[in-house]
Design a protein around this motif. Sequence first.
Motif, PDB file in Angstrom:
ATOM      1  N   VAL A 299      40.653  87.077  57.541  1.00  0.00           N
ATOM      2  CA  VAL A 299      41.160  86.306  58.674  1.00  0.00           C
ATOM      3  C   VAL A 299      41.684  84.979  58.140  1.00  0.00           C
ATOM      4  N   SER A 300      42.829  84.545  58.644  1.00  0.00           N
ATOM      5  CA  SER A 300      43.462  83.316  58.184  1.00  0.00           C
ATOM      6  C   SER A 300      43.651  82.340  59.330  1.00  0.00           C
ATOM      7  N   SER A 301      43.593  81.046  59.006  1.00  0.00           N
ATOM      8  CA  SER A 301      43.879  80.000  59.975  1.00  0.00           C
ATOM      9  C   SER A 301      44.399  78.787  59.212  1.00  0.00           C
ATOM     10  N   GLY A 302      44.588  77.666  59.907  1.00  0.00           N
ATOM     11  CA  GLY A 302      45.080  76.472  59.232  1.00  0.00           C
ATOM     12  C   GLY A 302      45.555  75.425  60.214  1.00  0.00           C
ATOM     13  N   LEU A 303      46.214  74.413  59.660  1.00  0.00           N
ATOM     14  CA  LEU A 303      46.826  73.350  60.450  1.00  0.00           C
ATOM     15  C   LEU A 303      48.179  73.047  59.834  1.00  0.00           C
ATOM     16  N   LEU A 304      49.248  73.285  60.608  1.00  0.00           N
ATOM     17  CA  LEU A 304      50.610  73.191  60.107  1.00  0.00           C
ATOM     18  C   LEU A 304      51.409  72.156  60.905  1.00  0.00           C
TER      19      LEU A 304
ATOM     20  N   ARG B 147      58.799  68.439  67.598  1.00  0.00           N
ATOM     21  CA  ARG B 147      57.824  68.421  66.511  1.00  0.00           C
ATOM     22  C   ARG B 147      56.483  68.922  67.049  1.00  0.00           C
ATOM     23  N   PHE B 148      55.799  69.749  66.258  1.00  0.00           N
ATOM     24  CA  PHE B 148      54.561  70.361  66.717  1.00  0.00           C
ATOM     25  C   PHE B 148      53.498  70.382  65.621  1.00  0.00           C
ATOM     26  N   LEU B 149      52.235  70.272  66.044  1.00  0.00           N
ATOM     27  CA  LEU B 149      51.117  70.695  65.223  1.00  0.00           C
ATOM     28  C   LEU B 149      50.831  72.143  65.595  1.00  0.00           C
ATOM     29  N   VAL B 150      50.727  72.994  64.590  1.00  0.00           N
ATOM     30  CA  VAL B 150      50.582  74.430  64.824  1.00  0.00           C
ATOM     31  C   VAL B 150      49.254  74.900  64.249  1.00  0.00           C
ATOM     32  N   ILE B 151      48.487  75.624  65.066  1.00  0.00           N
ATOM     33  CA  ILE B 151      47.229  76.210  64.622  1.00  0.00           C
ATOM     34  C   ILE B 151      47.384  77.730  64.664  1.00  0.00           C
ATOM     35  N   PRO B 152      47.562  78.360  63.498  1.00  0.00           N
ATOM     36  CA  PRO B 152      47.684  79.817  63.466  1.00  0.00           C
ATOM     37  C   PRO B 152      46.330  80.475  63.273  1.00  0.00           C
ATOM     38  N   ILE B 153      46.211  81.696  63.757  1.00  0.00           N
ATOM     39  CA  ILE B 153      45.056  82.535  63.430  1.00  0.00           C
ATOM     40  C   ILE B 153      45.550  83.971  63.354  1.00  0.00           C
ATOM     41  N   SER B 154      45.171  84.665  62.289  1.00  0.00           N
ATOM     42  CA  SER B 154      45.672  86.020  62.095  1.00  0.00           C
ATOM     43  C   SER B 154      44.628  86.890  61.424  1.00  0.00           C
ATOM     44  N   ILE B 155      44.774  88.191  61.623  1.00  0.00           N
ATOM     45  CA  ILE B 155      44.034  89.204  60.888  1.00  0.00           C
ATOM     46  C   ILE B 155      44.983  89.771  59.833  1.00  0.00           C
ATOM     47  N   ASP B 156      44.524  89.844  58.586  1.00  0.00           N
ATOM     48  CA  ASP B 156      45.356  90.301  57.481  1.00  0.00           C
ATOM     49  C   ASP B 156      44.765  91.577  56.880  1.00  0.00           C
ATOM     50  N   TYR B 157      45.655  92.508  56.536  1.00  0.00           N
ATOM     51  CA  TYR B 157      45.211  93.751  55.901  1.00  0.00           C
ATOM     52  C   TYR B 157      45.930  93.915  54.575  1.00  0.00           C
ATOM     53  N   ASN B 158      45.170  94.035  53.488  1.00  0.00           N
ATOM     54  CA  ASN B 158      45.699  94.108  52.133  1.00  0.00           C
ATOM     55  C   ASN B 158      45.641  95.555  51.647  1.00  0.00           C
ATOM     56  N   PHE B 159      46.810  96.103  51.221  1.00  0.00           N
ATOM     57  CA  PHE B 159      46.864  97.485  50.754  1.00  0.00           C
ATOM     58  C   PHE B 159      46.460  97.628  49.282  1.00  0.00           C
ATOM     59  N   GLN B 160      46.646  96.584  48.465  1.00  0.00           N
ATOM     60  CA  GLN B 160      46.236  96.567  47.065  1.00  0.00           C
ATOM     61  C   GLN B 160      46.719  97.799  46.300  1.00  0.00           C
ATOM     62  N   LEU B 161      48.007  97.839  45.996  1.00  0.00           N
ATOM     63  CA  LEU B 161      48.612  98.939  45.242  1.00  0.00           C
ATOM     64  C   LEU B 161      48.871  98.474  43.815  1.00  0.00           C
ATOM     65  N   GLY B 162      47.831  98.479  43.006  1.00  0.00           N
ATOM     66  CA  GLY B 162      47.972  98.011  41.628  1.00  0.00           C
ATOM     67  C   GLY B 162      48.268  96.534  41.582  1.00  0.00           C
TER      68      GLY B 162
END
Length: 201
Positions: free
Chosen positions: A67-72, A104-119
């Motif tokens: 899960v990812s988040s931040g302040l942009l 102009r904006f402060l942006v707070i994202p939140i996401s679910i990430d899925y990694n396939f990891q192919l080599g």
Amino acid sequence: MSFYAQESSKWKIGIEYSMDKLSIDNGQNNDFLVTEGNINGYGIEFDKNNHTIGVITQFLFNEKISVSSGLLYSNKDFTGTYSCGTCDFIGTFPGYSPETLKQRFLVIPISIDYNFQLGNLEPILKAGFKSNIEIDNDLKQQSKGYFLEAFVGVLINYEILETWNIGVGYNYQTALTDLYKSDNYNLRTNSFYLQINYHIK
């Protein structure tokens, strides 16, 4: 561009930079924004180079899901030409010059990430939401001060050294709520970014 520092834990932290192209429904670049009554307002054109930059964090549940988040910080500027349908232009030149309208904006994202990891390749699918909190707007009186976006995207990382990855990504964002009081804004954003990851063992 993103730079991550990873310790022997489940956390990553870094910075992110993207180039953003604004449009409305169906990829159009022109719209009209009512700011006074039912007629007067701005003909707008999404022709500006916009960007997003800030701090991001990631928590790894396992090798594939995180899960990812931040302040942009994000600008969403466009060109506006004022149009006054109720003005009396008798004896005057009936025209206004195009001007840059800043958002102009402060942006707070939140996401679910899925990694396939192919080599050495790491395709990552991302999906989530972005809360956009207004900090400056040339049309502040007509603005609600906040809007919510949903986004989906893909990032492809490539391992070039044991502790270094380089990747390119794309996000598609669509507004779920309106920024302006008088219109259905229907803002869309196409974002392209470069990411460089450094993993500290």
